[in-house]
Design a protein around this motif. Structure first.
Motif, PDB file in Angstrom:
ATOM      1  N   THR A  13     -13.043  96.066  10.188  1.00  5.06           N
ATOM      2  CA  THR A  13     -12.814  94.926   9.304  1.00  5.06           C
ATOM      3  C   THR A  13     -11.480  94.260   9.620  1.00  5.06           C
ATOM      4  N   ALA A  14     -11.352  93.065   9.098  1.00  7.26           N
ATOM      5  CA  ALA A  14     -10.041  92.427   8.998  1.00  7.26           C
ATOM      6  C   ALA A  14      -9.530  92.729   7.591  1.00  7.26           C
ATOM      7  N   ASP A  15      -8.367  93.332   7.494  1.00  9.33           N
ATOM      8  CA  ASP A  15      -7.802  93.713   6.195  1.00  9.33           C
ATOM      9  C   ASP A  15      -6.861  92.631   5.684  1.00  9.33           C
ATOM     10  N   VAL A  16      -7.227  92.059   4.552  1.00  8.41           N
ATOM     11  CA  VAL A  16      -6.408  91.041   3.891  1.00  8.41           C
ATOM     12  C   VAL A  16      -5.725  91.737   2.713  1.00  8.41           C
ATOM     13  N   THR A  17      -4.405  91.939   2.820  1.00  7.26           N
ATOM     14  CA  THR A  17      -3.695  92.770   1.842  1.00  7.26           C
ATOM     15  C   THR A  17      -2.625  91.960   1.122  1.00  7.26           C
ATOM     16  N   ALA A  18      -2.644  92.026  -0.209  1.00 10.43           N
ATOM     17  CA  ALA A  18      -1.616  91.405  -1.042  1.00 10.43           C
ATOM     18  C   ALA A  18      -0.788  92.501  -1.704  1.00 10.43           C
ATOM     19  N   PHE A  19       0.526  92.351  -1.667  1.00  9.71           N
ATOM     20  CA  PHE A  19       1.446  93.311  -2.280  1.00  9.71           C
ATOM     21  C   PHE A  19       2.103  92.662  -3.492  1.00  9.71           C
ATOM     22  N   SER A  20       2.101  93.376  -4.615  1.00 10.98           N
ATOM     23  CA  SER A  20       2.736  92.856  -5.824  1.00 10.98           C
ATOM     24  C   SER A  20       3.346  94.007  -6.604  1.00 10.98           C
ATOM     25  N   ARG A  21       4.238  93.669  -7.528  1.00 13.66           N
ATOM     26  CA  ARG A  21       4.915  94.698  -8.318  1.00 13.66           C
ATOM     27  C   ARG A  21       3.915  95.520  -9.110  1.00 13.66           C
ATOM     28  N   ARG A  22       2.905  94.842  -9.649  1.00 10.83           N
ATOM     29  CA  ARG A  22       1.831  95.545 -10.346  1.00 10.83           C
ATOM     30  C   ARG A  22       0.525  94.811 -10.072  1.00 10.83           C
ATOM     31  N   LEU A  23      -0.586  95.494 -10.300  1.00 11.12           N
ATOM     32  CA  LEU A  23      -1.892  94.888 -10.103  1.00 11.12           C
ATOM     33  C   LEU A  23      -2.296  94.101 -11.353  1.00 11.12           C
ATOM     34  N   PRO A  24      -2.964  92.970 -11.182  1.00 14.29           N
ATOM     35  CA  PRO A  24      -3.354  92.178 -12.350  1.00 14.29           C
ATOM     36  C   PRO A  24      -4.438  92.862 -13.166  1.00 14.29           C
ATOM     37  N   GLN A  25      -4.403  92.615 -14.464  1.00 12.54           N
ATOM     38  CA  GLN A  25      -5.498  93.035 -15.319  1.00 12.54           C
ATOM     39  C   GLN A  25      -6.615  91.997 -15.219  1.00 12.54           C
ATOM     40  N   ARG A  26      -7.748  92.322 -15.782  1.00  7.42           N
ATOM     41  CA  ARG A  26      -8.903  91.419 -15.681  1.00  7.42           C
ATOM     42  C   ARG A  26      -8.547  90.035 -16.226  1.00  7.42           C
ATOM     43  N   GLY A  27      -8.794  89.002 -15.417  1.00  7.47           N
ATOM     44  CA  GLY A  27      -8.537  87.629 -15.829  1.00  7.47           C
ATOM     45  C   GLY A  27      -7.091  87.188 -15.692  1.00  7.47           C
ATOM     46  N   GLU A  28      -6.224  88.052 -15.193  1.00  2.96           N
ATOM     47  CA  GLU A  28      -4.794  87.756 -15.104  1.00  2.96           C
ATOM     48  C   GLU A  28      -4.408  87.396 -13.674  1.00  2.96           C
ATOM     49  N   THR A  29      -3.400  86.531 -13.530  1.00  8.41           N
ATOM     50  CA  THR A  29      -2.810  86.204 -12.240  1.00  8.41           C
ATOM     51  C   THR A  29      -1.377  86.707 -12.205  1.00  8.41           C
ATOM     52  N   GLY A  91     -22.816  85.951  12.968  1.00  9.99           N
ATOM     53  CA  GLY A  91     -22.241  86.019  11.636  1.00  9.99           C
ATOM     54  C   GLY A  91     -20.760  86.346  11.655  1.00  9.99           C
ATOM     55  N   ARG A  92     -20.299  86.942  10.559  1.00 16.17           N
ATOM     56  CA  ARG A  92     -18.862  87.151  10.353  1.00 16.17           C
ATOM     57  C   ARG A  92     -18.463  88.624  10.435  1.00 16.17           C
ATOM     58  N   THR A  93     -17.248  88.849  10.886  1.00 14.20           N
ATOM     59  CA  THR A  93     -16.661  90.191  10.926  1.00 14.20           C
ATOM     60  C   THR A  93     -16.419  90.683   9.499  1.00 14.20           C
ATOM     61  N   GLY A  94     -16.552  91.989   9.298  1.00 12.88           N
ATOM     62  CA  GLY A  94     -16.309  92.565   7.977  1.00 12.88           C
ATOM     63  C   GLY A  94     -14.896  92.305   7.485  1.00 12.88           C
ATOM     64  N   VAL A  95     -14.755  92.242   6.159  1.00  9.81           N
ATOM     65  CA  VAL A  95     -13.462  91.952   5.533  1.00  9.81           C
ATOM     66  C   VAL A  95     -13.201  92.958   4.416  1.00  9.81           C
ATOM     67  N   ALA A  96     -11.952  93.426   4.328  1.00  6.65           N
ATOM     68  CA  ALA A  96     -11.526  94.240   3.190  1.00  6.65           C
ATOM     69  C   ALA A  96     -10.404  93.507   2.468  1.00  6.65           C
ATOM     70  N   HIS A  97     -10.572  93.328   1.161  1.00  7.04           N
ATOM     71  CA  HIS A  97      -9.526  92.713   0.337  1.00  7.04           C
ATOM     72  C   HIS A  97      -8.805  93.841  -0.395  1.00  7.04           C
ATOM     73  N   ILE A  98      -7.515  94.000  -0.109  1.00  5.17           N
ATOM     74  CA  ILE A  98      -6.735  95.132  -0.618  1.00  5.17           C
ATOM     75  C   ILE A  98      -5.583  94.599  -1.464  1.00  5.17           C
ATOM     76  N   ARG A  99      -5.349  95.265  -2.591  1.00  6.27           N
ATOM     77  CA  ARG A  99      -4.190  94.950  -3.429  1.00  6.27           C
ATOM     78  C   ARG A  99      -3.357  96.222  -3.576  1.00  6.27           C
ATOM     79  N   VAL A 100      -2.037  96.086  -3.412  1.00  9.23           N
ATOM     80  CA  VAL A 100      -1.137  97.242  -3.446  1.00  9.23           C
ATOM     81  C   VAL A 100      -0.009  96.966  -4.428  1.00  9.23           C
ATOM     82  N   ASP A 101       0.261  97.941  -5.317  1.00  7.58           N
ATOM     83  CA  ASP A 101       1.358  97.753  -6.270  1.00  7.58           C
ATOM     84  C   ASP A 101       2.633  98.440  -5.792  1.00  7.58           C
ATOM     85  N   ALA A 102       3.693  98.352  -6.574  1.00  8.18           N
ATOM     86  CA  ALA A 102       5.003  98.843  -6.150  1.00  8.18           C
ATOM     87  C   ALA A 102       5.048 100.352  -5.975  1.00  8.18           C
TER      88      ALA A 102
END
Length: 318
Positions: A13-29, A91-102
């Motif tokens: 896969t292509a790993d698309v990773t976002a790093f943030s202090r904390r992970l969002p709750q449902r419906g939160e940005t 078609g398209r290469t596999g993708v992983a969407h990753i979120r990482v907290d502090a």
């Protein structure tokens, strides 16, 4: 040519990773701190880990016809993985969407895409091509389950040591286990597969025996900072974790399994191979990202030497 190679059948896969202090709750940005786009997928990560550990490594999998294809293939080649057994499919290469907290914890959504195009025929052709050079086969569950089951049986028939990392956990036919030499689930995967709540070493031992009862020779249940539990018909061992400061746990399990496969392919005894794998998995948590976090052989050896030195000093002091 001696059979010292590792054949990895699995996801890319292509790993698309976002790093943030904390992970969002449902419906939160929330506002992030960083972002990366790199090679990933459990199969590719394990291939990178095996190659960086020094094993001749072949990857069997599929990529698409998009921009992510070159990111994946170039990433594998940069780490020394042989890509001759990777197929390009429509078609398209596999993708992983990753979120990482502090704290280094993460959550992941995987979209298989091209990985779903891998077939049993492709696996058979790759086994025939690499058979004389391969000693260990590594498998995971991010490609169709039927392909993984077939690869386990075909790998066993080819004389490979078959190592299955059953992630992401999903129901599997009982017939697969008789073709698996070593299984390497973490506590959540072991819980999902066995129905046993794995919350420590004692429960991990019970889960390990569940796998043995179904034909697996060796169960290795990884417990994160609590180490790992090794279960065979002859013995049960609780192996402590190496002490590190974690940054991102993504690919730690893949580093563990890839390094284990490389060590076994090199002829290392099981106890030494397990310790090497534990060191690789620990080091992978000290850097962000998936494949970029996987350590090389020199870094693993340095951690092992430092741990041995500390043990010697503790022994002398006592």
């Amino acid at each position: 040519m001696p059979r010292t190679g590792v054949l990895v059948v699995g996801s890319i896969t292509a790993d698309v990773t976002a790093f943030s202090r904390r992970l969002p709750q449902r419906g939160e940005t929330v506002l992030g701190d960083d972002f990366t786009l790199v090679l990933g997928g459990k199969g590719a990560n394990q291939a990178v880990a095996a190659a960086r550990a020094g094993a001749p490594t072949w990857m069997v999998g599929c990529v698409g016809q998009d921009l992510f294809r070159d990111i994946a293939l170039d990433g594998l080649r940069a780490h020394g993985v042989q890509t001759s057994e990777i197929r390009t499919v429509p078609g398209r290469t596999g993708v992983a969407h990753i979120r990482v907290d502090a704290s280094g914890e993460n959550d992941i959504v995987i979209t298989p895409l091209a990985n779903a195009a891998l077939t049993t025929g492709m696996v058979d052709a790759s086994i025939a091509e690499a058979r004389d050079r391969t000693r260990v086969m590594l498998l995971q569950l991010e490609v169709p389950a039927e392909v993984t089951r077939h690869a386990a049986r075909a790998g066993a028939e080819a004389g490979f040591t078959v190592v299955l990392d059953p992630a992401p956990a999903q129901p599997l036919p009982d017939g697969i286990w008789a073709h698996v030499d070593i299984v390497t689930p973490n506590e959540s995967e072991a819980s999902a597969l066995t129905g046993i709540a794995v919350d420590g070493p004692e429960a991990a031992e019970r889960a390990g025996r569940w796998f043995l009862d179904r034909g697996v020779s060796h169960a290795l249940i990884t417990l994160g900072a609590a180490g790992a539990v090794s279960v065979t018909a002859e013995a049960v061992r609780h192996v402590p974790a190496f002490r590190v400061a974690p940054v991102d746990t993504t690919a730690a399990g893949d580093a563990f399994t890839g390094a284990l496969g490389a060590a076994l392919a090199a002829g290392m005894d099981t106890d030494s191979a397990l310790r090497t794998a534990m060191a690789s998995g620990a080091l992978a948590t000290t850097r962000p990202g998936a494949s970029p976090s996987i350590p090389d052989r020199a870094a693993v050896r340095a951690l092992l030497a430092a741990a041995d030195s500390a043990t010697d000093l503790e022994g002398a002091a006592s």
